[in-house]
Design an enzyme around this catalytic site. Structure first.
Site, mmCIF file in Angstrom:
data_model
loop_
_atom_site.group_PDB
_atom_site.id
_atom_site.type_symbol
_atom_site.label_atom_id
_atom_site.label_comp_id
_atom_site.label_asym_id
_atom_site.label_seq_id
_atom_site.Cartn_x
_atom_site.Cartn_y
_atom_site.Cartn_z
ATOM 1 C CG ASP A 168 23.880 59.419 33.474
ATOM 2 O OD1 ASP A 168 24.155 59.061 32.305
ATOM 3 O OD2 ASP A 168 24.521 59.025 34.328
ATOM 4 C CE1 TYR A 200 19.777 58.711 36.334
ATOM 5 C CE2 TYR A 200 21.045 58.069 38.548
ATOM 6 C CZ TYR A 200 20.624 58.088 37.034
ATOM 7 O OH TYR A 200 22.007 58.651 36.585
ATOM 8 C CG ASN A 234 25.077 52.751 37.101
ATOM 9 O OD1 ASN A 234 24.744 53.997 35.587
ATOM 10 N ND2 ASN A 234 24.985 52.945 38.502
ATOM 11 C CG HIS A 319 26.145 54.472 31.842
ATOM 12 N ND1 HIS A 319 24.866 55.091 31.471
ATOM 13 C CD2 HIS A 319 26.184 53.931 33.019
ATOM 14 C CE1 HIS A 319 24.997 55.802 32.396
ATOM 15 N NE2 HIS A 319 25.653 54.936 33.758
ATOM 16 C CG HIS A 329 30.842 56.770 38.265
ATOM 17 N ND1 HIS A 329 30.885 55.481 38.808
ATOM 18 C CD2 HIS A 329 29.784 57.151 38.168
ATOM 19 C CE1 HIS A 329 29.475 56.138 39.872
ATOM 20 N NE2 HIS A 329 28.919 57.642 38.519
ATOM 21 C CG HIS A 356 28.594 55.735 35.110
ATOM 22 N ND1 HIS A 356 27.728 55.146 35.876
ATOM 23 C CD2 HIS A 356 29.551 55.137 35.295
ATOM 24 C CE1 HIS A 356 28.476 54.289 37.136
ATOM 25 N NE2 HIS A 356 29.176 54.318 36.514
ATOM 26 C CB VAL A 357 30.664 60.964 34.553
ATOM 27 C CG1 VAL A 357 31.907 61.786 35.695
ATOM 28 C CG2 VAL A 357 31.983 59.814 34.476
ATOM 29 C CG HIS A 358 25.801 62.436 37.253
ATOM 30 N ND1 HIS A 358 25.337 61.979 38.124
ATOM 31 C CD2 HIS A 358 25.471 61.224 35.886
ATOM 32 C CE1 HIS A 358 25.462 60.745 38.368
ATOM 33 N NE2 HIS A 358 24.935 60.439 37.277
HETATM 34 FE FE LIG Z 1 25.479 55.212 35.354
#
Ligand SMILES: [Fe+2]
Length: 468
Positions: A168, A200, A234, A319, A329, A356-358
């Site tokens: 990410d 992004y 995603n 991911h 998420h 995925h999870v920041h």
């Molecule tokens: Fe993501």
């Protein structure tokens, strides 16, 4: 409270201090109390030096490499030219060699709403020697640029090898700090396991694809010199019917090629490679994985092929995490977990990396595979056949940190913290690998979370007794 109790409490608090500050102990594990200064993560402007376009007519830009076959004797070289298509030939030679070889690839382009891509080149260099430094040159006939990479050692059970792990990333000032920390870490990653969500670009109106170009120029300083192993996130879905872009993954699949056919995959979104002593399986959280789907059938046939006498370390990249105790998420990975977790336990996967999870989280070795609709057994349990699950979507993208955790910390969670960073995994031999996470707020050499992994096939003992 008597003196003895105060003394005991103080003693426990001292025990709970590590490099990053006070650790709060709970039923589940450790929720680090390290507090990062909350600042908005903003993308670096297009005129930032990290996005600089190389000078010269039709100069190759956005140069990146990844593994090009199943065992590490091939490399896919990709780059973009903008003035004209130019040559897709790569000249390459070993460090000690006198003869230059050449390979010629192919050019692709795509349109995305009102954006037209540059000329995207992909060229595979085959039959490389293991454990050899190669130089390679692109931009033949116009402005040429030269880079280098080192091929991995031959596949074997006790081959030492070090991976970096990044997820990410995006292209904010924090992203730049993460990449710099990876580069400056005294533990030298030899290739990157990238767990999805790259540029992004879809954050911008009409998914401004110039941000795909700027991202690739930003990371070139690393990925032109060492392979990054790609996982789709995603943000690679990148479609929007509201302006006529109906095909998922279009920019990503044009720009990032992977050797999926070498592992008999039918799609570039899921595939496997061997690298040194590791077998790496890449899965797609955003492709069908129900029974009989191509990804399901591929994974069912893939896992029995892994020969732990050849590649002791079985690593899975995806991911969307299965075990995530952040509210961000939460449970998004649950359906894939239900489908595939029994196989991961059966085939003794060592570690699963997700993004995925920041934030950052490391699980205990746990499984939740006993449930059969009627028995009520639907709680994770400690299981020495199970992988460690690591969420490392903390590269520093424009969406910022995910700071709100579920409380109390569940038993499956060993360590969690909302900070940006990256990780490294140093495989030493068939039994031991040193893993550590490095938060951006610390010095380059600081390990903010670390553990020694014991291989699940060769040394399936409980590591928790020696967590550092
Ligand atoms: Fe993501």
């Amino acid at each position: 409270m008597g003196f003895c109790k105060w003394f005991l409490l103080a003693f426990l608090c001292v025990l709970a201090v590590d490099d990053g500050g006070l650790l709060l102990l709970s039923n589940g594990g450790v929720t680090s109390s390290f507090v990062r200064n909350e600042e908005k993560s903003i993308d670096m402007p297009f005129d930032s030096d990290v996005f600089r376009v190389p000078s010269g007519y039709n100069a190759p830009q956005q140069v990146h490499i990844t593994q090009g076959d199943h065992v590490g004797k091939a490399v896919i070289v990709s780059w973009v030219t903008v003035d004209e298509p130019g040559s897709s030939t790569v000249l390459y030679w070993p460090q000690d060699g006198t003869q230059k070889d050449q390979a010629t690839g192919q050019i692709t382009t795509y349109k995305y709403y009102n954006y037209t891509s540059g000329y995207i080149h992909h060229c595979t260099l085959h039959n490389l020697e293991f454990n050899t430094k190669y130089y390679y040159e692109v931009g033949i006939d116009h402005t040429t640029r030269t880079f280098w990479f080192v091929t991995p050692p031959a596949v074997g059970p006790d081959v030492a090898y070090t991976f970096g792990i990044i997820g990410d990333l995006g292209q904010t000032y924090d992203s730049n700090i993460t990449l710099t920390h990876y580069e400056m870490n005294p533990i030298k990653g030899e290739s990157v396991l990238y767990v999805g969500d790259l540029s992004y670009a879809d954050h911008y109106p009409y998914h401004d694809n110039r941000r795909w170009d700027s991202w690739a120029r930003f990371v070139e300083r690393s990925v032109a010199y060492q392979p990054w192993i790609w996982t789709a996130g995603n943000h690679e879905l990148d479609y929007d019917p509201s302006f006529g872009e109906n095909k998922p993954f279009k920019p990503f699949l044009h720009r990032y090629h992977v050797p999926f056919e070498a592992s008999r995959s039918t799609e570039p979104l899921w595939y496997s490679i061997k690298r040194a002593s590791a077998y790496i399986i890449v899965l797609s959280s955003y492709s069908a994985y129900g029974t009989y789907t191509p990804q399901y059938m591929w994974l069912m046939e893939e896992l029995p092929k892994v020969n732990r006498s050849e590649t002791p370390w079985l690593i899975v990249l995806m991911h969307s995490p299965w075990y995530n105790s952040n509210t961000y998420h939460y449970m998004e990975g649950e359906t894939m977990r239900v489908m595939f977790e029994p196989w991961f336990v059966q085939y003794k996967v060592d570690v699963v990396f997700a993004g995925h999870v920041h934030a950052y989280e490391r699980s205990n070795r746990i499984s939740n595979v006993a449930y059969n609709i009627v028995n009520g057994k639907c709680t994770p349990v400690f299981d020495q056949n199970a992988p460690v699950y690591i969420t490392i979507g903390d590269g520093g993208n424009i969406e910022g940190l995910a700071t709100i955790m579920t409380e109390p910390q569940p038993n499956y969670s060993a360590f969690r913290e909302a900070s940006f960073g990256h990780a490294t995994m140093e495989i030493k031999n068939r039994t031991h690998a040193y893993y550590s996470w490095h938060r951006n707020s610390d010095g380059y050499a600081v390990k903010s979370d670390s553990v020694v992994f014991f291989n699940r096939y060769w040394y399936p003992k409980n590591e928790s007794a020696i967590e550092t």
